[in-house]
Design an enzyme around this catalytic site. Structure first.
Site, PDB file in Angstrom:
ATOM      1  N   ASP A 299       0.850  -1.190   0.000  1.00 32.82           N
ATOM      2  CA  ASP A 299       0.000   0.000   0.000  1.00 32.82           C
ATOM      3  C   ASP A 299       0.892   1.248   0.000  1.00 32.82           C
ATOM      4  OD1 ASP A 299      -2.181   1.662  -0.042  1.00 32.82           O
ATOM      5  OD2 ASP A 299      -3.167   0.809   1.710  1.00 32.82           O
ATOM      6  N   GLU A 488     -10.450   7.235   4.220  1.00 39.47           N
ATOM      7  CA  GLU A 488      -9.493   6.546   5.112  1.00 39.47           C
ATOM      8  C   GLU A 488      -9.579   7.084   6.543  1.00 39.47           C
ATOM      9  OE1 GLU A 488      -5.690   5.539   3.347  1.00 39.47           O
ATOM     10  OE2 GLU A 488      -6.447   6.035   1.381  1.00 39.47           O
TER      11      GLU A 488
HETATM   12  C1  BGC Z   1      -5.080   3.295   0.323  1.00 38.57           C
HETATM   13  C2  BGC Z   1      -5.343   2.252  -0.744  1.00 38.57           C
HETATM   14  C3  BGC Z   1      -5.178   2.849  -2.117  1.00 38.57           C
HETATM   15  C4  BGC Z   1      -3.790   3.457  -2.217  1.00 38.57           C
HETATM   16  C5  BGC Z   1      -3.491   4.027  -3.583  1.00 38.57           C
HETATM   17  C6  BGC Z   1      -3.817   4.086   0.084  1.00 38.57           C
HETATM   18  O1  BGC Z   1      -3.776   5.227   0.897  1.00 38.57           O
HETATM   19  O2  BGC Z   1      -5.021   2.650   1.575  1.00 38.57           O
HETATM   20  O3  BGC Z   1      -6.638   1.736  -0.596  1.00 38.57           O
HETATM   21  O4  BGC Z   1      -5.385   1.880  -3.103  1.00 38.57           O
HETATM   22  O5  BGC Z   1      -3.676   4.492  -1.259  1.00 38.57           O
HETATM   23  O6  BGC Z   1      -4.186   5.187  -3.829  1.00 38.57           O
END
Ligand code: BGC
Length: 614
Positions: A299, A488
């Site tokens: 991630d 998030e």
């Molecule tokens: C998130 C992921 C996402 C990634 C790319 C991260 O902050 O947890 O779900 O796919 O960013 O954007």
């Protein structure tokens, strides 16, 4: 223990099935043997530097065309919100320009381009925007999932972008979590029922899907008791292995059955170990037991969260744990240098690097990327009437009718309606986070779609008022309350009151205008229908007795207005069911149907609740 053994047995059977039935929708022009032959030819020719380059995923803004060639870069991420307000033609040109650079490099390996298209191709102006996953969990319709996936893939294909960081198969265990709306719901039966079809749809048109975030992301404990941002997300999961497999694994099993191309590792920890260094679960469970043949991707900057290690050792731990593609968007060059050194020093075995590069190249061959690396620029609008009708159907099916005193709904089409509240005319609130920008669109003006006001004006034959002074001319108030957009950990909220800052507890994701709108509606003394635009249940216990009808609309997307009007005016019945338990008080937050002694009477509405007209 018996349960545990049966899980292991199921995993084994699934692994066997998977190894026999692995297929893609569009068969690659090369056979598996031919692909393997090509891969070993590349591996023989690549230098260590070039191999490690394939494993790097820089951000589009942090890498030049020349660096793509020099380093033999394997993939690029368009980071959420870092490229706002551009239409599909701009995106397609970005894609082609960088892809041409890769193709003109000495190795000529085409690039993968990753993006979060989590409710449609949501970063691109003019895309069809579907309800977020929580609403699709309420709809619980596998065929619809496949259609939505397919449309998302089609719209992605128009921009060239070939790798989608979706679906999330998170099983939310606590609605205070800011990613609740990225989950289909609290019970893994939803992930089991819907993931297979969704992945199948998303991987049509030679696109690649990603099941995320492996493993246990929806089950983190509170990190602190502040109830504020980041008090839950990315924390520790302290449940047993048995519960981890029972609750959080089923979505991955379905994704793997559907031949998902990638799996993203979670920021969270399991039993105190960061998933990004968890060799037992990544290599042991996922790659060996489940025989997952695709790409494991880290991630965004996630490797940097491995504790007690410098960057070199964090990278060594992550790669040795089984991570193949490193989403280290702005430090990729440093990461590249460290990994090359680690291989030379013997801290990372060369076979591990070869395994990673083989997986990456295999996916590129399977996607047909070597045959068709560039996208044809096509000026026609991205969304079509057909796409929007599917999104509208998804909205209708996602709505959950929670209360309907005296059968106030459906409204007659000739009734005069007073629309009140922050959500009546606002596409940003209808779409929530991951829309245009990471934390949601700054205003509804940058999104194409239909608001609730516009839809009511289109569908209703009566008058639609929006001014409180017109209350005397109306027969009913439709009050649209909302949560403000977030994504998030910014959305972690321990105080989910429907009103902002109620009792000084700072429910900061509630829209600040909700309270005034509730009071205005009451003052009219008209019957009240409440529609809530939110990523999760909110505490409404003190208010709901004053409302005649209550509809949970989740984050319904660009066609939200029309889908809502379809059901409010009775052209369609409500069929959605709650994919999460609706708490009565904030002290019940963090409780789900999976909890022992779950007694549905304790909650305002239990999991699975939802009324219909009939
Ligand atoms: C998130 C992921 C996402 C990634 C790319 C991260 O902050 O947890 O779900 O796919 O960013 O954007």
């Amino acid at each position: 223990m018996k349960k545990f053994i049966s899980i292991i047995f199921t995993l084994f059977i699934l692994a066997l099935l998977y190894s026999c039935t692995s297929t893609t929708d569009t068969e690659p022009s090369l056979s598996e043997d031919e692909i393997n032959k090509k891969i070993s030819q590349h591996l023989q020719k690549f230098t260590i530097e070039q191999k490690v380059g394939q494993m790097m995923m820089p951000e589009y803004n942090s890498v030049s065309a020349q660096e793509i060639k020099t380093y033999n870069i394997g993939s690029v991420i368009f980071g959420a919100g870092q490229h706002p307000n551009a239409n599909h033609i701009v995106w397609a040109n970005r894609y082609n320009n960088l892809q041409r650079a890769a193709l003109s490099s000495p190795t000529a390996i085409p690039l993968l381009f990753g993006i979060d298209a989590v409710h449609g191709h949501n970063a691109v102006r003019g895309a069809t925007l579907f309800p977020h996953l929580i609403g699709l969990g309420a709809a619980n319709d596998p065929e619809l999932m496949e259609k939505i996936g397919y449309i998302t893939a089609k719209e992605m294909a128009r921009t060239g972008i070939n790798w989608n960081f979706s679906p999330s198969v998170a099983v939310v265990q606590n609605v205070q979590w800011g990613r609740t709306y990225e989950s289909l719901g609290e019970h893994p039966e939803l992930q089991s029922a819907l993931t297979y079809n969704y992945v199948k749809g998303l991987q049509k048109e030679n696109r690649l899907a990603t099941a995320k975030h492996f493993l246990g992301d929806g089950g983190t404990n509170l990190r602190d008791n502040s109830g504020g941002p980041w008090s839950i997300d990315q924390g520790n999961v302290s449940i047993s292995y048995e519960d981890l497999y029972d609750i959080h694994l089923p979505g991955y099993l379905e994704a793997i059955k559907a031949d998902v191309g990638a799996i993203m590792v979670s920021y969270s920890s399991f039993q105190g170990i960061k998933m990004h260094e968890n060799i037992e679960l990544i290599t042991g469970l996922l790659k060996e037991t489940l025989e997952f043949k695709g790409i494991v991707v880290s991630d965004y900057d996630g490797i940097k969260q491995i504790p007690n290690k410098n960057y070199y050792h964090q990278l060594v731990a992550a790669v040795n744990a089984g991570i193949d593609v490193l989403m280290e968007p702005h430090t990729w060059k440093e990461a590249h240098g460290h990994i090359v050194n680690a291989v030379k020093k013997g801290d990372i075995p060369l076979e591990r690097i070869d395994d990673a590069v083989s997986r990456i190249l295999r996916i590129k061959y399977k996607l047909g990327l070597f045959d068709n690396p560039l996208v044809k620029i096509d000026g026609r609008p991205l969304s079509t009437e057909e796409h929007r009708l599917v999104a509208r159907e998804a909205v209708r099916k996602s709505l959950v009718l929670l209360k309907n005193e005296n059968n106030l709904l459906p409204l007659s089409k000739t009734s005069n309606v007073l629309l009140l509240g922050p959500g009546i005319d606002n596409l940003a609130l209808q779409n929530g986070g991951w829309t245009v920008r990471w934390q949601g669109a700054e205003s509804g003006d940058v999104i194409e779609g239909t608001t609730i006001r516009e839809a009511f004006q289109e569908v209703s034959e009566g008058r639609v008022y929006t001014d409180l002074n017109d209350a005397s001319k109306a027969d009913v108030v439709v009050l649209v309350l909302a949560e403000t957009p977030y994504a998030e950990g910014w959305g972690d909220n321990g105080y989910l009151d429907i009103c902002f800052g109620l009792e000084n507890q700072g429910s900061y994701t509630a829209h600040p205008d909700n309270l005034q709108a509730i009071e205005d509606a009451l003052a009219t003394r008209l019957p009240i229908v409440v529609i809530l635009l939110a990523g999760r249940p909110m505490i409404v216990t003190d208010f709901i007795d004053d409302w005649d009808s209550f509809v949970m609309a989740w984050l319904p997307g660009s066609e939200g207005g029309l889908g809502i009007a379809d059901c409010i005016f009775g052209d369609y019945d409500f069929t959605g069911k709650l994919p999460v338990t609706w708490p009565k008080t904030r002290f019940q937050l963090g409780e789900t149907v999976l909890k022992e002694n779950y007694n549905e009477k304790d909650y305002l509405f239990p999991y699975g609740y939802g009324l219909s007209y009939k």
